[in-house]
Design a protein around this motif. Structure first.
Motif, PDB file in Angstrom:
ATOM      1  N   SER A 149       0.903  -1.323   0.044  1.00  0.00           N
ATOM      2  CA  SER A 149       0.037   0.121  -0.183  1.00  0.00           C
ATOM      3  C   SER A 149       0.682   1.307   0.085  1.00  0.00           C
ATOM      4  O   SER A 149       0.305   2.201  -0.655  1.00  0.00           O
ATOM      5  CB  SER A 149      -0.894   0.190   1.286  1.00  0.00           C
ATOM      6  N   ASN A 150       1.952   1.102   0.705  1.00  0.00           N
ATOM      7  CA  ASN A 150       2.972   2.412   0.682  1.00  0.00           C
ATOM      8  C   ASN A 150       3.260   3.016  -0.924  1.00  0.00           C
ATOM      9  O   ASN A 150       3.715   4.175  -1.012  1.00  0.00           O
ATOM     10  CB  ASN A 150       4.213   1.965   1.387  1.00  0.00           C
ATOM     11  N   SER A 151       3.385   1.938  -1.776  1.00  0.00           N
ATOM     12  CA  SER A 151       3.844   2.171  -3.341  1.00  0.00           C
ATOM     13  C   SER A 151       2.426   2.313  -3.946  1.00  0.00           C
ATOM     14  O   SER A 151       2.478   2.871  -5.157  1.00  0.00           O
ATOM     15  CB  SER A 151       4.574   1.234  -3.625  1.00  0.00           C
ATOM     16  N   MET A 152       1.312   2.110  -3.393  1.00  0.00           N
ATOM     17  CA  MET A 152       0.182   2.211  -4.126  1.00  0.00           C
ATOM     18  C   MET A 152      -0.717   3.680  -4.324  1.00  0.00           C
ATOM     19  O   MET A 152      -0.771   4.015  -3.146  1.00  0.00           O
ATOM     20  CB  MET A 152      -0.910   1.191  -3.827  1.00  0.00           C
ATOM     21  N   SER A 153      -0.812   4.159  -5.167  1.00  0.00           N
ATOM     22  CA  SER A 153      -1.296   5.542  -5.422  1.00  0.00           C
ATOM     23  C   SER A 153      -2.644   5.868  -4.829  1.00  0.00           C
ATOM     24  O   SER A 153      -3.474   4.794  -4.893  1.00  0.00           O
ATOM     25  CB  SER A 153      -1.203   6.243  -6.796  1.00  0.00           C
ATOM     26  N   VAL A 154      -2.917   7.026  -4.160  1.00  0.00           N
ATOM     27  CA  VAL A 154      -4.150   7.121  -3.531  1.00  0.00           C
ATOM     28  C   VAL A 154      -5.293   7.325  -4.771  1.00  0.00           C
ATOM     29  O   VAL A 154      -6.423   7.235  -4.513  1.00  0.00           O
ATOM     30  CB  VAL A 154      -3.995   8.470  -2.727  1.00  0.00           C
ATOM     31  N   PHE A 155      -4.509   7.751  -5.959  1.00  0.00           N
ATOM     32  CA  PHE A 155      -5.626   7.803  -7.137  1.00  0.00           C
ATOM     33  C   PHE A 155      -6.444   6.665  -7.411  1.00  0.00           C
ATOM     34  O   PHE A 155      -7.272   6.433  -8.207  1.00  0.00           O
ATOM     35  CB  PHE A 155      -5.010   8.603  -8.240  1.00  0.00           C
ATOM     36  N   TRP A 156      -5.954   5.193  -6.873  1.00  0.00           N
ATOM     37  CA  TRP A 156      -6.611   4.211  -7.126  1.00  0.00           C
ATOM     38  C   TRP A 156      -8.097   4.238  -6.608  1.00  0.00           C
ATOM     39  O   TRP A 156      -9.202   3.778  -6.740  1.00  0.00           O
ATOM     40  CB  TRP A 156      -6.266   3.058  -6.464  1.00  0.00           C
ATOM     41  N   LEU A 157      -8.273   5.269  -5.502  1.00  0.00           N
ATOM     42  CA  LEU A 157      -9.551   5.445  -4.825  1.00  0.00           C
ATOM     43  C   LEU A 157     -10.310   6.329  -5.617  1.00  0.00           C
ATOM     44  O   LEU A 157     -11.516   6.470  -5.366  1.00  0.00           O
ATOM     45  CB  LEU A 157      -9.515   6.176  -3.500  1.00  0.00           C
ATOM     46  N   ALA A 158      -9.952   7.078  -6.678  1.00  0.00           N
ATOM     47  CA  ALA A 158     -10.661   8.120  -7.615  1.00  0.00           C
ATOM     48  C   ALA A 158     -12.024   7.435  -8.201  1.00  0.00           C
ATOM     49  O   ALA A 158     -12.916   8.212  -7.908  1.00  0.00           O
ATOM     50  CB  ALA A 158      -9.898   8.686  -8.691  1.00  0.00           C
ATOM     51  N   PRO A 159     -11.938   6.317  -8.578  1.00  0.00           N
ATOM     52  CA  PRO A 159     -13.105   5.868  -9.130  1.00  0.00           C
ATOM     53  C   PRO A 159     -14.429   5.566  -8.192  1.00  0.00           C
ATOM     54  O   PRO A 159     -15.564   6.092  -8.414  1.00  0.00           O
ATOM     55  CB  PRO A 159     -12.968   4.345  -9.876  1.00  0.00           C
ATOM     56  N   GLN A 160     -13.865   5.071  -6.905  1.00  0.00           N
ATOM     57  CA  GLN A 160     -15.063   5.097  -6.121  1.00  0.00           C
ATOM     58  C   GLN A 160     -15.723   6.201  -5.393  1.00  0.00           C
ATOM     59  O   GLN A 160     -16.931   6.311  -5.274  1.00  0.00           O
ATOM     60  CB  GLN A 160     -14.685   4.037  -4.594  1.00  0.00           C
ATOM     61  N   PHE A 161     -14.883   7.447  -5.262  1.00  0.00           N
ATOM     62  CA  PHE A 161     -15.095   8.657  -4.962  1.00  0.00           C
ATOM     63  C   PHE A 161     -15.959   9.360  -5.863  1.00  0.00           C
ATOM     64  O   PHE A 161     -16.922   9.935  -5.697  1.00  0.00           O
ATOM     65  CB  PHE A 161     -13.869   9.318  -4.580  1.00  0.00           C
ATOM     66  N   LEU A 162     -15.541   9.198  -7.204  1.00  0.00           N
ATOM     67  CA  LEU A 162     -16.268   9.881  -8.382  1.00  0.00           C
ATOM     68  C   LEU A 162     -17.634   9.222  -8.765  1.00  0.00           C
ATOM     69  O   LEU A 162     -18.675   9.917  -8.806  1.00  0.00           O
ATOM     70  CB  LEU A 162     -15.353   9.677  -9.500  1.00  0.00           C
ATOM     71  N   ILE A 163     -17.713   7.768  -8.417  1.00  0.00           N
ATOM     72  CA  ILE A 163     -18.915   7.189  -8.521  1.00  0.00           C
ATOM     73  C   ILE A 163     -19.930   7.532  -7.572  1.00  0.00           C
ATOM     74  O   ILE A 163     -21.273   7.818  -7.896  1.00  0.00           O
ATOM     75  CB  ILE A 163     -18.756   5.710  -8.798  1.00  0.00           C
ATOM     76  N   ILE A 164     -19.549   7.528  -6.427  1.00  0.00           N
ATOM     77  CA  ILE A 164     -20.377   7.808  -5.230  1.00  0.00           C
ATOM     78  C   ILE A 164     -20.731   9.250  -5.245  1.00  0.00           C
ATOM     79  O   ILE A 164     -21.967   9.694  -5.068  1.00  0.00           O
ATOM     80  CB  ILE A 164     -19.782   7.468  -3.850  1.00  0.00           C
ATOM     81  N   GLY A 165     -19.970  10.171  -5.965  1.00  0.00           N
ATOM     82  CA  GLY A 165     -20.295  11.627  -6.231  1.00  0.00           C
ATOM     83  C   GLY A 165     -21.389  11.880  -7.186  1.00  0.00           C
ATOM     84  O   GLY A 165     -22.407  12.497  -6.964  1.00  0.00           O
ATOM     85  N   VAL A 166     -21.167  10.922  -8.245  1.00  0.00           N
ATOM     86  CA  VAL A 166     -22.507  10.948  -9.521  1.00  0.00           C
ATOM     87  C   VAL A 166     -23.598  10.474  -8.632  1.00  0.00           C
ATOM     88  O   VAL A 166     -24.637  10.901  -8.993  1.00  0.00           O
ATOM     89  CB  VAL A 166     -22.075  10.065 -10.602  1.00  0.00           C
ATOM     90  N   GLY A 167     -23.508   9.311  -7.909  1.00  0.00           N
ATOM     91  CA  GLY A 167     -24.752   8.987  -7.231  1.00  0.00           C
ATOM     92  C   GLY A 167     -25.479   9.984  -6.369  1.00  0.00           C
ATOM     93  O   GLY A 167     -26.555  10.010  -6.255  1.00  0.00           O
TER      94      GLY A 167
END
Length: 447
Positions: free
Chosen positions: A313-331
């Motif tokens: 997780s230390n090398s995994m970018s935080v932008f992997w969370l972007a899809p779930q944030f964007l989709i719930i924002g659309v919802g």
């Protein structure tokens, strides 16, 4: 104050400290409770007051009113964007005192602007307690429960509000409008409109209940989603800047703004031409679409969390969370805004502030249910061998919890669709009432 006034510093002059002083706790919780009371007081009133500025009997203003909640939430999201980016940056790199002073100044400016616009506002004429007619209907229907509904009473012209058409649902309430004599007490004879207003409130109960799972999912975006971001690589610009965890929530606000703009400027005009419906998409189907996006966001969140658990997780970018944030924002752009419009539009005209409060109660109750669900799942899974909620995220199984929420929301969608199929929208008699008849013209000049 706790950062500016030395007497209120948690540890006085010494730092670090093991625990705050008692006076610090008192001032902290006093501030939190003031925010809660202020939000509960101003948010329902201000939102309904803003929508009341449009005359529903004016063809142009009526269409503008249908866009009001879209742009209201766009404004809120813009404020949220500044809050989780600029203000959070000031908190982290300057001081909490500076950030709080900025917020205080913004609130003071907003109050000043609101007061300056007071002479131009439209004010509804006071109509007494909105709960009194509902009580009269319930009492009158009970008193005449043995009578057969025949001739129903309706006033020739209502003093306040608009007349509603009679519907065939919940017919036991129609007994409240049965005419027994030429003159009857208001507590024994109600109008058809008052009876229909009572039906509207009862019909809202299934809608309120079936939107709670949506609220539970939304609660995860400001809790577990943020917590996930703390375990990921948040550095950008070659490691020169680190994104604060709270700032990741800006992605949900961006998703909501995008959804609202597309809905209001593209989807609504298109469906107006296709269906002839002035709303384009009716309120309850719009909420259902938002629920679908919310369920999808939980599935995506589960997939991302599973990848995070399997990788470093230390090398995994935080932008992997972007899809779930964007989709719930659309919802949120569909369901959350739709809920505001529904609870404002479908309540009796005299209860619109209370209607917005009912919308807020969906979110509030859903947050409590989210905490309760987490507690139940924690205890059940712990008995099964290992809890889904460990001491940290790496020892937890949030992916399983997200899939559970997706399953609950999907199952609830079927129930919601059934409830919507049997729902009757408020049916208002068309009038030629002008804005000066509906609003108190003298009140516009109140100081």
């Amino acid at each position: 104050m706790s950062r500016v006034v030395p007497a209120l510093w948690p540890c006085g002059a010494a730092a670090p400290c093991s625990e705050p002083r008692k006076i610090h706790e008192v001032f902290f919780f006093l501030a939190i409770y003031c925010i809660s009371v202020g939000t509960g007081g101003h948010k329902p009133s201000l939102e309904s007051f803003g929508a009341d500025q449009f005359d529903e009997d004016h063809p142009v203003e009526r269409l503008h009113k249908m866009s009001f909640f879209n742009w209201w939430n766009s404004g809120l999201c813009c404020g949220l964007l500044l809050g989780v980016t600029v203000v959070v940056y000031v908190q982290d790199h300057v001081s909490w005192a500076a950030a709080d002073l900025i917020l205080t100044a913004v609130m003071a400016l907003s109050i000043l602007i609101f007061c300056l616009g007071r002479p131009r506002y439209r004010f509804r004429k006071p109509a007494g307690s909105p709960l009194t007619p509902l009580c009269r209907v319930a009492i009158a229907a009970f008193r005449k429960r043995r009578l057969a509904a025949d001739q129903l009473h309706e006033a020739a012209k209502l003093d306040k509000g608009r007349q509603l058409f009679h519907t065939d649902k919940l017919r036991f309430l129609d007994k409240a409008a049965i005419v027994e004599a030429e003159k009857q007490s208001p507590w024994r004879l109600a109008t058809v409109t008052e009876v229909e207003e009572m039906k509207l409130m009862i019909n809202m109960i299934p809608i309120w209940i079936t939107t709670l799972p949506f609220g539970i999912c939304v609660a995860q975006s400001s809790t577990f989603f943020i917590k996930q971001s703390t375990t990921l690589d948040r550095s950008i610009a070659g490691g020169k800047f680190t994104i604060p965890p709270a700032s990741t929530y800006a992605l949900a606000a961006i998703g909501m703004i995008a959804a609202v703009v597309v809905y209001d400027k593209i989807l609504v005009p298109f469906f107006r031409r296709v269906t002839g419906n002035e709303r384009g998409i009716n309120i309850l189907p719009r909420i259902g679409i938002g629920m679908c996006f919310t369920a999808l966001s939980m599935v995506v969140a589960a997939a991302v969390e599973r990848k995070r658990l399997k990788s470093d997780s230390n090398s995994m970018s935080v932008f992997w969370l972007a899809p779930q944030f964007l989709i719930i924002g659309v919802g949120d752009g569909f369901a959350l805004v739709g809920l505001q419009e529904y609870f404002y539009d479908q309540v009796p005209d005299s209860m619109r502030s209370l209607g917005i409060a009912l919308y807020l109660s969906v979110i509030g109750a859903a947050n409590f249910l989210s905490s309760l669900l987490i507690t139940v799942v924690d205890r059940v899974t712990e008995k099964g061998g290992k809890s889904w909620f460990g001491k940290d995220l790496n020892s937890s199984r949030l992916d399983y919890f997200y899939l559970l929420l997706a399953g609950i929301t999907t199952a609830n969608l079927a129930v919601y669709a059934f409830v919507v199929s049997r729902y009757s929208y408020k049916n208002v008699r068309k009038t030629t009432v002008g804005v000066d008849d509906f609003y108190d013209a003298d009140a516009r000049n109140m100081a």
